[in-house]
Write a protein that holds these residues in place. Sequence first.
Motif, PDB file in Angstrom:
ATOM      1  N   GLY A   4      -5.065   0.141   1.082  1.00  7.80           N
ATOM      2  CA  GLY A   4      -5.987   1.353   1.230  1.00  7.80           C
ATOM      3  C   GLY A   4      -5.853   1.542   2.872  1.00  7.80           C
ATOM      4  N   PRO A   5      -6.807   2.638   3.210  1.00  7.99           N
ATOM      5  CA  PRO A   5      -6.709   2.714   4.870  1.00  7.99           C
ATOM      6  C   PRO A   5      -7.217   1.686   5.809  1.00  7.99           C
ATOM      7  CG  PRO A   5      -8.672   4.061   3.684  1.00  7.99           C
ATOM      8  CD  PRO A   5      -7.744   3.376   2.750  1.00  7.99           C
ATOM      9  N   SER A   6      -8.198   0.864   5.323  1.00  9.49           N
ATOM     10  CA  SER A   6      -8.389  -0.219   6.228  1.00  9.49           C
ATOM     11  C   SER A   6      -7.428  -1.461   6.366  1.00  9.49           C
ATOM     12  CB  SER A   6      -9.727  -1.026   5.766  1.00  9.49           C
ATOM     13  OG  SER A   6      -9.546  -1.450   4.557  1.00  9.49           O
TER      14      SER A   6
ATOM     15  N   GLY B 252      -4.645   3.275  -1.557  1.00  9.71           N
ATOM     16  CA  GLY B 252      -5.820   3.225  -2.257  1.00  9.71           C
ATOM     17  C   GLY B 252      -6.591   4.674  -2.340  1.00  9.71           C
ATOM     18  N   GLY B 253      -8.076   4.567  -1.929  1.00 10.97           N
ATOM     19  CA  GLY B 253      -8.608   5.891  -2.403  1.00 10.97           C
ATOM     20  C   GLY B 253      -8.633   6.911  -1.346  1.00 10.97           C
ATOM     21  N   MET B 254      -7.664   7.129  -0.409  1.00  8.80           N
ATOM     22  CA  MET B 254      -7.733   8.214   0.523  1.00  8.80           C
ATOM     23  C   MET B 254      -6.950   9.261   0.041  1.00  8.80           C
ATOM     24  SD  MET B 254      -6.658   8.039   4.496  1.00  8.80           S
ATOM     25  CE  MET B 254      -7.994   7.597   5.615  1.00  8.80           C
ATOM     26  N   TRP B 255      -6.108   9.091  -1.019  1.00  7.67           N
ATOM     27  CA  TRP B 255      -5.375  10.592  -1.365  1.00  7.67           C
ATOM     28  C   TRP B 255      -6.111  11.512  -1.808  1.00  7.67           C
ATOM     29  CZ3 TRP B 255      -0.174  10.569  -0.310  1.00  7.67           C
ATOM     30  CH2 TRP B 255       0.351   9.471  -0.159  1.00  7.67           C
TER      31      TRP B 255
ATOM     32  N   CYS C 234       3.242  -2.776  -6.315  1.00  8.08           N
ATOM     33  CA  CYS C 234       3.461  -3.453  -7.601  1.00  8.08           C
ATOM     34  C   CYS C 234       3.315  -4.980  -7.634  1.00  8.08           C
ATOM     35  CB  CYS C 234       4.624  -3.106  -8.202  1.00  8.08           C
ATOM     36  SG  CYS C 234       4.618  -1.169  -8.376  1.00  8.08           S
ATOM     37  N   ILE C 235       2.533  -5.454  -6.665  1.00  7.89           N
ATOM     38  CA  ILE C 235       2.530  -7.041  -6.542  1.00  7.89           C
ATOM     39  C   ILE C 235       0.927  -7.133  -6.374  1.00  7.89           C
ATOM     40  CG2 ILE C 235       2.838  -9.297  -5.504  1.00  7.89           C
ATOM     41  CD1 ILE C 235       5.584  -8.390  -5.013  1.00  7.89           C
ATOM     42  N   SER C 236       0.434  -7.957  -7.463  1.00 11.20           N
ATOM     43  CA  SER C 236      -1.185  -8.310  -7.294  1.00 11.20           C
ATOM     44  C   SER C 236      -1.509  -9.721  -6.899  1.00 11.20           C
ATOM     45  CB  SER C 236      -1.749  -8.265  -8.705  1.00 11.20           C
ATOM     46  OG  SER C 236      -1.556  -6.935  -9.241  1.00 11.20           O
ATOM     47  N   ALA C 237      -2.442  -9.944  -5.972  1.00 10.44           N
ATOM     48  CA  ALA C 237      -2.741 -11.181  -5.598  1.00 10.44           C
ATOM     49  C   ALA C 237      -3.867 -11.682  -6.760  1.00 10.44           C
ATOM     50  CB  ALA C 237      -3.593 -11.305  -4.161  1.00 10.44           C
TER      51      ALA C 237
ATOM     52  N   GLY D 225     -11.030  -3.292  -1.029  1.00  9.23           N
ATOM     53  CA  GLY D 225     -12.077  -2.016  -1.416  1.00  9.23           C
ATOM     54  C   GLY D 225     -13.117  -2.572  -2.414  1.00  9.23           C
ATOM     55  N   HIS D 226     -13.770  -1.623  -2.887  1.00  9.35           N
ATOM     56  CA  HIS D 226     -14.853  -1.880  -3.882  1.00  9.35           C
ATOM     57  C   HIS D 226     -14.525  -3.258  -4.814  1.00  9.35           C
ATOM     58  CE1 HIS D 226     -16.895   2.080  -3.087  1.00  9.35           C
ATOM     59  NE2 HIS D 226     -15.474   2.537  -3.316  1.00  9.35           N
ATOM     60  N   GLU D 227     -13.564  -3.527  -4.904  1.00  4.77           N
ATOM     61  CA  GLU D 227     -13.088  -4.670  -6.039  1.00  4.77           C
ATOM     62  C   GLU D 227     -13.330  -5.967  -5.337  1.00  4.77           C
ATOM     63  OE1 GLU D 227      -9.315  -4.929  -8.318  1.00  4.77           O
ATOM     64  OE2 GLU D 227      -9.161  -2.464  -7.756  1.00  4.77           O
TER      65      GLU D 227
ATOM     66  N   ALA E  93     -12.371  -6.730   5.451  1.00  9.05           N
ATOM     67  CA  ALA E  93     -12.500  -5.202   6.229  1.00  9.05           C
ATOM     68  C   ALA E  93     -12.589  -4.364   5.230  1.00  9.05           C
ATOM     69  CB  ALA E  93     -11.319  -5.098   6.899  1.00  9.05           C
ATOM     70  N   GLY E  94     -13.207  -3.239   5.560  1.00  7.65           N
ATOM     71  CA  GLY E  94     -13.043  -1.859   4.801  1.00  7.65           C
ATOM     72  C   GLY E  94     -14.388  -1.984   3.867  1.00  7.65           C
ATOM     73  N   MET E  95     -14.018  -1.104   2.725  1.00 15.46           N
ATOM     74  CA  MET E  95     -15.257  -1.389   1.666  1.00 15.46           C
ATOM     75  C   MET E  95     -15.459  -2.837   1.239  1.00 15.46           C
ATOM     76  SD  MET E  95     -17.509   0.568   0.441  1.00 15.46           S
ATOM     77  CE  MET E  95     -18.769  -0.168  -0.396  1.00 15.46           C
TER      78      MET E  95
ATOM     79  N   MET F 289     -20.031   4.306   1.358  1.00 11.55           N
ATOM     80  CA  MET F 289     -20.227   5.700   2.150  1.00 11.55           C
ATOM     81  C   MET F 289     -19.814   6.752   1.803  1.00 11.55           C
ATOM     82  SD  MET F 289     -17.559   3.600   2.622  1.00 11.55           S
ATOM     83  CE  MET F 289     -18.058   2.350   3.608  1.00 11.55           C
ATOM     84  N   GLY F 290     -19.082   6.848   0.457  1.00 10.47           N
ATOM     85  CA  GLY F 290     -18.384   8.217   0.110  1.00 10.47           C
ATOM     86  C   GLY F 290     -17.291   8.646   0.771  1.00 10.47           C
ATOM     87  N   PRO F 291     -16.646   9.577   0.595  1.00 12.56           N
ATOM     88  CA  PRO F 291     -15.458  10.199   1.552  1.00 12.56           C
ATOM     89  C   PRO F 291     -15.496  10.436   2.909  1.00 12.56           C
ATOM     90  CG  PRO F 291     -16.366  12.049   0.499  1.00 12.56           C
ATOM     91  CD  PRO F 291     -17.475  11.015  -0.053  1.00 12.56           C
TER      92      PRO F 291
HETATM   93  O1  48F Z   1     -10.209   1.203  -2.039  1.00 17.80           O
HETATM   94  P1  48F Z   1      -9.180   1.085  -0.895  1.00 17.80           P
HETATM   95  O2  48F Z   1      -8.841   2.475  -0.270  1.00 17.80           O
HETATM   96  O3  48F Z   1      -9.907   0.280   0.218  1.00 17.80           O
HETATM   97  P2  48F Z   1     -10.420   0.496   1.713  1.00 17.80           P
HETATM   98  O4  48F Z   1      -9.468   0.492   2.644  1.00 17.80           O
HETATM   99  O5  48F Z   1     -10.833   2.087   1.903  1.00 17.80           O
HETATM  100  C1  48F Z   1     -11.889   2.384   0.718  1.00 17.80           C
HETATM  101  C2  48F Z   1     -11.842   3.874   0.562  1.00 17.80           C
HETATM  102  O6  48F Z   1     -10.741   4.244   0.131  1.00 17.80           O
HETATM  103  C3  48F Z   1     -13.058   4.575  -0.181  1.00 17.80           C
HETATM  104  C4  48F Z   1     -14.515   4.302   0.414  1.00 17.80           C
HETATM  105  C5  48F Z   1     -14.529   4.968   1.888  1.00 17.80           C
HETATM  106  O7  48F Z   1     -14.191   5.779   2.217  1.00 17.80           O
HETATM  107  O8  48F Z   1     -15.459   4.075  -0.219  1.00 17.80           O
HETATM  108  O9  48F Z   1     -13.228   3.997  -1.438  1.00 17.80           O
HETATM  109  O10 48F Z   1     -11.551  -0.296   1.897  1.00 17.80           O
HETATM  110  O11 48F Z   1      -7.680   0.349  -1.251  1.00 17.80           O
HETATM  111  C6  48F Z   1      -7.951  -0.726  -1.817  1.00 17.80           C
HETATM  112  C7  48F Z   1      -6.636  -1.211  -2.318  1.00 17.80           C
HETATM  113  O12 48F Z   1      -6.511  -2.384  -2.880  1.00 17.80           O
HETATM  114  C8  48F Z   1      -5.548  -2.653  -4.095  1.00 17.80           C
HETATM  115  C9  48F Z   1      -6.221  -1.318  -4.653  1.00 17.80           C
HETATM  116  O13 48F Z   1      -4.972  -1.130  -5.708  1.00 17.80           O
HETATM  117  C10 48F Z   1      -6.318  -0.413  -3.820  1.00 17.80           C
HETATM  118  O14 48F Z   1      -5.007   0.353  -3.558  1.00 17.80           O
HETATM  119  N1  48F Z   1      -5.982  -4.021  -4.571  1.00 17.80           N
HETATM  120  C11 48F Z   1      -7.109  -4.229  -5.332  1.00 17.80           C
HETATM  121  N2  48F Z   1      -7.098  -5.480  -5.734  1.00 17.80           N
HETATM  122  C12 48F Z   1      -5.707  -5.994  -5.538  1.00 17.80           C
HETATM  123  C13 48F Z   1      -5.136  -4.794  -4.537  1.00 17.80           C
HETATM  124  C14 48F Z   1      -5.065  -7.218  -5.557  1.00 17.80           C
HETATM  125  N3  48F Z   1      -5.595  -8.236  -6.323  1.00 17.80           N
HETATM  126  N4  48F Z   1      -3.782  -7.526  -5.283  1.00 17.80           N
HETATM  127  C15 48F Z   1      -3.251  -6.230  -4.520  1.00 17.80           C
HETATM  128  N5  48F Z   1      -3.843  -4.971  -4.265  1.00 17.80           N
END
Ligand code: 48F
Length: 263
Positions: free
Chosen positions: A34-36, A62-65, A124-127, A169-171, A222-224, A235-237
């Motif tokens: 994602g962006p961060s 990530g969530g920016m698109w 297409c690779i997950s940790a 991000g949120h995960e 870092a990031g969300m 924080m929303g968009p």
């Molecule tokens: O959610 P994401 O865009 O993270 P971010 O950089 O930005 C958050 C914002 O997009 C938005 C927000 C603030 O504006 O609240 O949500 O913090 O990108 C997170 C990326 O991590 C990938 C997931 O597919 C996404 O593209 N991801 C998550 N778990 C895994 C992973 C994993 N286990 N392995 C690989 N990628």
Amino acid sequence: MKLDEVIITKAIVERFYRKFLDHMRTDVAIVGGGPSGLVAGYFLSKAGKNVVLFERKLSVGGGMWGGGMLFNEIVVQEDAVRLLEEFGVTCRKFQKNCYTADSVEAISTLISKAVQSGLTIFNCISAEDVLMRPSRVTGLVLNWTAVELARLHVDPLAVQSRFVLDTTGHETSVVKVVQEKVPGKLLTPSGRIEGEKSMWSDRAESLTLENTREVFPGLYVAGMAANATFGGPRMGPIFGGMLLSGEKVANMLLQELTRKSKR
Ligand code: 48F
């Protein structure tokens, strides 16, 4: 000269194989594109570090698109405009402390500039896990997302890195694994993931920066993911905090890498 399908196949396999081999021991392994994560990868690579980013999905970004609720515009506050300018993203003033950018231009430019600065991205690779020695994170355990989705019983592979960065991000995927499986406590007030709180854009943006830090020996957030780990609100968009957090963690890791190599 006629095109030969076997040469095409060989070119792809050999190039990919080399790329993967070159990133088995890195300075920083980033999880989440994602962006961060992209901004962190951009600054670290630009500083000459060996950095790799693993993204679970086919498309990085990530969530920016999707902007906000699929209205494909993002908002950035004054403090972060300089970062959009650094990447060359067109940015328009809406009113005081509120700037907008086309979300597709913004994220595609972040991806492109990060890769051109030297960041290697594997999509297409997950940790799915981390390497630990004994209570420090020293790398990542990886598998194809397709294997994960198909629930196939296939053992993963592993890569080593001096630092791991969770930008999922949120995960908070990596922090969750560490909480469950690595001996020791997280560097949060409770020693566990504090959990994301409901939306409060202003507070969330400043807390994202405060929460951008080491959460376990060898592991940064870092990031969300930083707010979800340390208990900040969403924080929303608005994306300034994501960009600034990526820059901040890159600077922290650069300092750590310099300190480590002096030892
Ligand atoms: O959610 P994401 O865009 O993270 P971010 O950089 O930005 C958050 C914002 O997009 C938005 C927000 C603030 O504006 O609240 O949500 O913090 O990108 C997170 C990326 O991590 C990938 C997931 O597919 C996404 O593209 N991801 C998550 N778990 C895994 C992973 C994993 N286990 N392995 C690989 N990628």
